[in-house]
Every structure is written in structure tokens, then in C-alpha cells.
Write an enzyme that holds these catalytic residues in place. Structure first.
Site, short mmCIF file in Angstrom:
data_model
loop_
_atom_site.label_atom_id
_atom_site.label_comp_id
_atom_site.label_asym_id
_atom_site.label_seq_id
_atom_site.Cartn_x
_atom_site.Cartn_y
_atom_site.Cartn_z
N GLY A 25 -11.17 16.26 -6.98
CA GLY A 25 -9.99 15.41 -6.98
C GLY A 25 -10.12 14.44 -8.14
O GLY A 25 -11.08 14.52 -8.92
N SER A 26 -9.19 13.50 -8.22
CA SER A 26 -9.19 12.58 -9.36
C SER A 26 -10.50 11.79 -9.45
O SER A 26 -11.03 11.58 -10.54
CB SER A 26 -8.00 11.64 -9.27
OG SER A 26 -7.91 11.12 -7.94
N GLU A 28 -13.48 12.59 -8.91
CA GLU A 28 -14.65 13.35 -9.36
C GLU A 28 -14.56 13.76 -10.83
O GLU A 28 -15.52 14.28 -11.39
CB GLU A 28 -14.84 14.62 -8.50
CG GLU A 28 -15.19 14.35 -7.05
CD GLU A 28 -14.01 13.80 -6.26
OE1 GLU A 28 -12.87 14.23 -6.49
OE2 GLU A 28 -14.23 12.89 -5.43
N GLU A 47 -12.75 22.26 1.79
CA GLU A 47 -14.10 21.68 1.83
C GLU A 47 -14.98 22.27 2.93
O GLU A 47 -16.21 22.27 2.81
CB GLU A 47 -14.01 20.16 1.96
CG GLU A 47 -13.46 19.47 0.72
CD GLU A 47 -11.94 19.48 0.63
OE1 GLU A 47 -11.29 20.08 1.53
OE2 GLU A 47 -11.40 18.88 -0.31
N HIS A 70 -14.21 15.58 -2.54
CA HIS A 70 -13.26 14.55 -2.93
C HIS A 70 -13.12 13.47 -1.85
O HIS A 70 -12.54 13.70 -0.79
CB HIS A 70 -11.90 15.20 -3.19
CG HIS A 70 -10.88 14.19 -3.64
ND1 HIS A 70 -11.14 13.26 -4.62
CD2 HIS A 70 -9.60 13.98 -3.25
CE1 HIS A 70 -10.07 12.51 -4.80
NE2 HIS A 70 -9.13 12.92 -3.98
N HIS A 281 -26.28 26.00 26.30
CA HIS A 281 -24.84 25.98 25.99
C HIS A 281 -24.06 25.86 27.30
O HIS A 281 -23.68 24.77 27.69
CB HIS A 281 -24.47 27.23 25.18
CG HIS A 281 -23.07 27.20 24.65
ND1 HIS A 281 -22.56 28.18 23.82
CD2 HIS A 281 -22.08 26.32 24.81
CE1 HIS A 281 -21.32 27.89 23.51
NE2 HIS A 281 -21.00 26.78 24.10
N GLY A 401 -22.90 25.91 16.32
CA GLY A 401 -21.80 26.57 17.02
C GLY A 401 -20.44 26.24 16.42
O GLY A 401 -19.41 26.61 16.97
N1 TZD Z 1 -13.46 25.38 16.75
C1 TZD Z 1 -14.62 25.32 16.07
C2 TZD Z 1 -14.64 24.73 14.68
N2 TZD Z 1 -15.76 25.75 16.59
C3 TZD Z 1 -15.77 26.27 17.85
N3 TZD Z 1 -16.94 26.67 18.34
C4 TZD Z 1 -14.57 26.41 18.58
C5 TZD Z 1 -13.44 25.94 17.98
C6 TZD Z 1 -14.53 26.98 19.99
N4 TZD Z 1 -14.82 28.43 20.06
C7 TZD Z 1 -16.06 28.90 20.41
O1 TZD Z 1 -17.05 28.20 20.66
S1 TZD Z 1 -16.10 30.59 20.45
C8 TZD Z 1 -14.46 30.71 20.03
C9 TZD Z 1 -13.90 29.44 19.85
C10 TZD Z 1 -12.51 29.24 19.46
C11 TZD Z 1 -13.80 32.05 19.93
C12 TZD Z 1 -14.08 32.77 18.65
O2 TZD Z 1 -13.38 33.97 18.66
P1 TZD Z 1 -13.73 35.19 17.75
O3 TZD Z 1 -14.94 35.94 18.47
O4 TZD Z 1 -12.54 36.05 17.70
O5 TZD Z 1 -14.26 34.74 16.46
P2 TZD Z 1 -14.98 36.62 19.92
O6 TZD Z 1 -16.09 37.62 19.82
O7 TZD Z 1 -13.67 37.22 20.22
O8 TZD Z 1 -15.38 35.55 20.88
#
Ligand code: TZD
Ligand code: CA
Length: 527
Positions: A25-26, A28, A47, A70, A281, A401
Site C-alpha cells: 500500500g502507500s 510501504e 494478506e 499494509h 479439539h 485449525g
Molecule cells: N473459518 C476458519 C478461518 N477456520 C475454520 N476452522 C472454520 C472457519 C470452521 N471450519 C472448520 O473448523 S472445518 C470447516 C469449517 C468451515 C469445514 C471445511 O470444509 P471443507 O472440508 O470443505 O474444506 P470437509 O472435508 O468437507 O470438512
């Protein structure tokens, strides 16, 4: 007289930080305008993708990586992806341009108000130099801080007008600085650990990502062979620390308290190396440990050791600890472990490829040194059951995750390594980091992106079933055409829905020496 910009670039060159991932951005522009021609700037269009590409590059090289974002808005966009870099201990030097010093207080456009606080909860250290002359030293401090154990990301905000200022001559001392740390297990600790391991009746090893990050995989094999001890991978793995077809390999531990301790039932000694204890988890309460078990924890991360709810922790470098233990333990009189049974027979269906059939087909067609960057969340168990991962650095998954890692990280890994790179990305996950397709196309980075299209956030359906939350809104993702999306970003693409058409598309993509995306219709299997 050299400027702050000149000295900073000399410093980055001296530290080997000549590949810079960024989105400008500006604020940088004065930094970017001084970039010498031996530096490589890798542009990402968002990003989050910039951060995950840099993370992938750092994971694959084991080195620090310089990131330039940025102001607050760009840094904010990167923070979701930053959570993964934190838990994978990636030494990312994240920098952001600040507005002109004298105007920040007025909160002019794109001033980064309270810049040091912005990423503070996530990074090891954050700073904004108190004057221009101190910029090179602060960046030097950032690099050393990121790389000293436990490694991790840092954040530095640099005002617009600092780069052109003169750097004092004494700044040159920074160029030759080194910092190293040493804190191996003491002789007394080693003797005690070996005694405990030799005395155990039925020990089990639980290995984490640091074993792979520290290239200690072979020491882990040696230790398990000598002890005739089974090996599990710690829950929610972001790397693969142990060969998945070794007779000792038992799989990935489940990420619920109850299921995890059940899986370790019958062991009197649990030795966790290079992982947190534990990264659970799904909240399924229960006993942390099976009856009669003692837990020993070896990690280089003092925070990881301190926050665990149980066990005796030893804070020490993982590679050295594993090497010393493997050398010193007695060869057990227990019988060697039997070779694993054949791969499980994949399920078949007329609605598309089952994930295990897809992974079996990939296993049969990919070179043995292929690197997999996985962000297909409902299919992890099938993946580890079907794959033959035998080499260091063969598998990466978002360490916190946070989705949006997989697709760009595959690009970063492929930029760093000569090995074939396959991104296994869910049709939900792909959307969070999709813009990295553009970088792959423009920089001609040969990644095979396999999009597993099951039409749903499968993992969330799995959670819903496990935790009894029933049907909820927001779980399906119909109407996505990844062939068109890829082509729009300049990446050639194919859609397939049978084993034969997948295998043939996959083989030609591996040979293409250019990025290619394969959208494959998969069935949803309850994880
Ligand atoms: N947003 C972000 C940034 N991270 C997350 N972990 C989630 C939302 C929540 N989330 C999970 O923890 S697994 C999942 C989500 C939305 C589903 C991913 O679906 P996919 O894979 O199609 O990539 P599967 O195999 O169908 O689960
Ligand atoms: Ca999906």
C-alpha cells in the site's frame, strides 16, 4: 552515508531473507522502492494468502521469512492465517508500513493506531521503533527473537519517512551479529529418563510436529525400534513425524480427552515428544490419562510445557533429546512389532470418489517424495490410513485449525522445495485462500491443487453428529465451480468424478511443471 533502507536490506541479505512475501500500500512504497535486484518479491493478492504462502515457505525451509503488509488493514487481514504460524512455530518477520511519523497522532488515512498492540496477543514480540535510526536494530531484534527457541512470528511497524533517514555508522555491527541458544538435557536428566524408559513394561511414544520440524524422524524410528514401542501421532497434527507404514505406527490420536486416553489404555509410560499435551479439539470430557499411566513430556517450548494439565515436562531441544535417548536406551526384550496389515479396502460409490479411494489413487500415482499440504478437514483419518508418508517434510496442515492455509501454503512450499507438491483442499477451505492461485499462475509455481468437492463443510457435519447439535444453517457450499475460478486466476483446471479420469488428470498434472487444479467430486463420509 547509508540510509535506514540501505542498511536494512544489507541486514536482510546477511540473514538470507531475500525472498519477501507481501501485498503493498502507500505506506510501504518507500521500503519497496529501495529493494535491490537480488531480492525476490512474491506478491499475494490478499494478506491471508501472503501470510500462508510465507508460512509454507518457512515450514519447508525451516528458515525465517520476511513478510511486508499494509498498515492495520493489511495486518488485520493476515491475522487469521497468523494463528497457524504461531502454533507451527514459524519464524515469520511480519512488517507493516506505518504512516508518516508526525501525522500518526492525527489518525490520518491508513495510520496504524496502537500498532504494537494489533498483533500483540499472537506474536512473540511486537515493536515500532522509537526513532528512524533505530529501525535496523529493531528489525535485527525481530529476526533474532523469531529464531531463538521457541521460534515464532514477530511484528514490526515502520513509519513511512524512516527509510530515507541516515543510518548511523555503528548500525553496521548488526550485520555480523549472531544469537544461538543451548539448553540440552543435562546428564542427570538423561540418566533419569533412560532409567524410566528402560523400566517401563509397555511404553508408547506420542510424537508431534517438532520431531518433523527438527528433522528428528530417524531418531524417533530408532527409539521406537529399540523399545519395541508403538507410536502415535499427537492429535490435530500439522506435520507427519513418523513413517506411516512402519510396523510401530498406530495412527493419529483422537482429539477428545476420553477417546485419547482410551487409545492409550494399557500403557504404563506415555512419552510425548515435540507436541503439546495435548491439543484436544472436540470437548468430550473424561480422564486425561489411562489408569496407572505416567506421562513424560519433552518439548522445546516452555509455554507448551507450563500450560499442560498433566505430566512431567522437560524443556529441551527435541532433536538432541531424541538422538540421545535413542542412543542410550537398552534394546528391549519385547518382541519386535508385526508389520502393518495391508491398506484398508477403499469404499466405492456411484456418487463420486470416496475420500479413501481418492487417497489410494493418489498413493498409487504420486512419486514417493511428494509433499502433501492438506486442508480437507473431514478426511484426515482416511488420509493417514491410505497414505505412505516416509520422508521428513512430507505433510503440512493448518497448525491452529485456521482455514485458508492449505492452498497458499502449498504455493509457498513449492517455491521453497524441488519436490512435487500436492494441495488436498476441501471445497469449503479452498475459498479462504483462493487468491494464491493467481500467485501460482504468475510465478509459474508447479502445484497440483486437488479440490475435494463434497458440497459441504463436512467436518462441521461430523462435529454436529458427535456433539448432538443436529441440523444447523450454514453447513453446505453448493454452486461453486472451481474450474472456472481457477481459470479466472490463470490456472488451468479439470473437473473429474471417476477414479480413472482422476488418475489420468492427476498424472498429467504431476508432469505438467505448471500449476494445475483438479476438481474431484467426492462423497461425504461421516468422520
Ligand atoms: N473459518 C476458519 C478461518 N477456520 C475454520 N476452522 C472454520 C472457519 C470452521 N471450519 C472448520 O473448523 S472445518 C470447516 C469449517 C468451515 C469445514 C471445511 O470444509 P471443507 O472440508 O470443505 O474444506 P470437509 O472435508 O468437507 O470438512
Ligand atoms: Ca467439503
Amino acid at each position: 552515508m547509508a540510509t535506514v533502507s540501505d542498511i536494512t536490506y544489507e541486514l536482510l541479505r546477511a540473514r538470507g531473507l531475500t525472498t519477501i512475501f507481501g501485498n503493498p500500500g502507500s505506506n510501504e512504497l518507500p521500503f519497496l522502492s529501495g529493494m535491490p535486484s537480488d531480492f525476490r518479491y512474491v506478491l499475494g493478492l490478499h494478506e491471508g494468502a501472503v501470510m500462508s504462502m510465507a508460512d509454507g515457505y518457512s515450514l519447508a525451509t525451516g528458515e525465517a521469512v520476511f513478510v511486508n503488509l499494509h498498515a492495520a488493514s493489511g495486518s488485520g487481514n493476515a491475522m487469521g492465517a497468523l494463528t497457524n504460524a504461531v502454533y507451527s512455530h514459524s519464524p515469520l518477520i511480519v512488517t507493516a508500513g506505518q504512516q508518516v511519523r508526525s501525522t500518526i497522532g492525527q489518525e490520518v488515512m491508513l495510520a496504524n493506531v496502537d500498532a504494537t498492540m494489533l498483533m500483540h496477543p499472537l506474536v512473540k514480540w511486537s515493536a515500532e521503533p522509537l526513532c528512524a535510526e533505530d529501525v535496523p536494530r529493531v528489525i535485527s531484534q525481530a529476526i533474532h527473537t523469531a529464531l531463538l527457541p521457541a521460534k515464532g512470528p514477530v511484528y514490526v511497524s515502520v513509519p513511512y519517512d524512516d527509510w530515507a533517514q541516515e543510518a548511523p555508522d555503528e548500525t553496521r555491527h548488526l550485520l555480523a551479529r549472531t544469537t544461538t541458544a543451548a539448553s540440552d538435557l543435562s546428564e542427570a536428566q538423561l540418566v533419569e529418563l533412560v532409567e524410566v524408559l528402560d523400566a517401563a513394561v509397555n511404553p508408547v511414544l506420542v510424537l508431534g510436529p517438532a520431531v518433523d520440524a527438527e528433522h528428528a524422524n530417524e531418531f524417533a524410528v530408532e527409539l521406537s525400534d529399540k523399545l519395541a514401542a508403538p507410536v502415535w501421532i499427537a492429535p490435530s497434527p500439522s506435520r507427519c513425524p513418523f513413517p506411516t507404514r512402519h510396523p510401530a505406527f498406530r495412527g493419529v490420536l483422537p482429539a477428545g480427552v476420553e477417546q485419547l486416553s482410551h487409545a492409550l489404555d494399557g500403557h504404563d509410560l506415555i512419552v510425548v515428544i515435540g507436541a503439546p499435551v495435548f491439543r484436544y479439539h472436540q470437548h468430550v470430557p473424561g480422564n486425561y490419562l489411562p489408569d496407572g499411566a505416567t506421562l513424560i513430556h519433552i518439548t522445546a517450548d516452555a509455554g507448551e510445557a507450563a500450560r499442560s494439565p498433566m505430566g512431567r515436562a522437560f524443556v529441551a531441544p527435541v532433536r538432541e533429546a531424541l538422538a540421545a535417548l535413542a542412543k542410550r536406551v537398552s534394546t528391549s526384550s519385547r518382541p519386535a512389532l508385526e508389520p502393518l496389515a495391508d491398506f484398508p479396502e477403499p469404499r466405492t460409490s456411484s456418487d463420486g470418489l470416496s475420500p479413501d479411494l481418492l487417497f489410494a489413487t493418489i498413493r498409487e500415482n504420486a512419486p514417493a517424495d511428494t509433499i502433501y499440504v492438506n486442508e480437507s478437514t473431514s478426511t484426515s483419518q482416511d488420509f493417514f490410513a491410505q497414505m505412505n508418508l516416509s520422508r521428513q517434510g512430507s505433510f503440512y496442515f493448518p497448525a491452529s485449525g485456521g482455514l485458508g492455509f492449505g492452498l497458499p501454503a502449498a504455493v509457498g512450499v513449492a517455491l521453497a522445495r524441488k519436490r512435487p507438491v500436492v494441495g488436498l483442499i476441501g471445497d469449503g477451505s479452498a475459498n479462504y485462500g483462493i487468491t494464491a492461485l493467481w500467485t501460482a499462475a504468475q510465478y509459474d509455481i508447479p502445484v497440483v491443487f486437488v479440490i475435494l468437492k463434497n458440497g459441504t463443510y463436512g467436518a462441521l457435519r461430523g462435529f454436529g453428529a458427535l456433539l448432538g447439535t443436529g441440523e444447523t444453517p450454514g453447513l453446505d457450499v453448493p454452486g461453486l465451480d472451481f474450474v472456472k475460478i481457477a481459470e479466472g486466476y490463470g490456472v488451468s483446471a479439470t473437473a473429474v468424478s471417476t477414479t480413472e479420469s482422476f488418475a489420468s488428470a492427476f498424472r498429467s498434472a504431476l508432469n505438467a511443471n505448471a500449476p494445475h487444479l483438479i476438481e474431484v467430486t467426492t462423497t461425504f463420509e461421516q468422520p
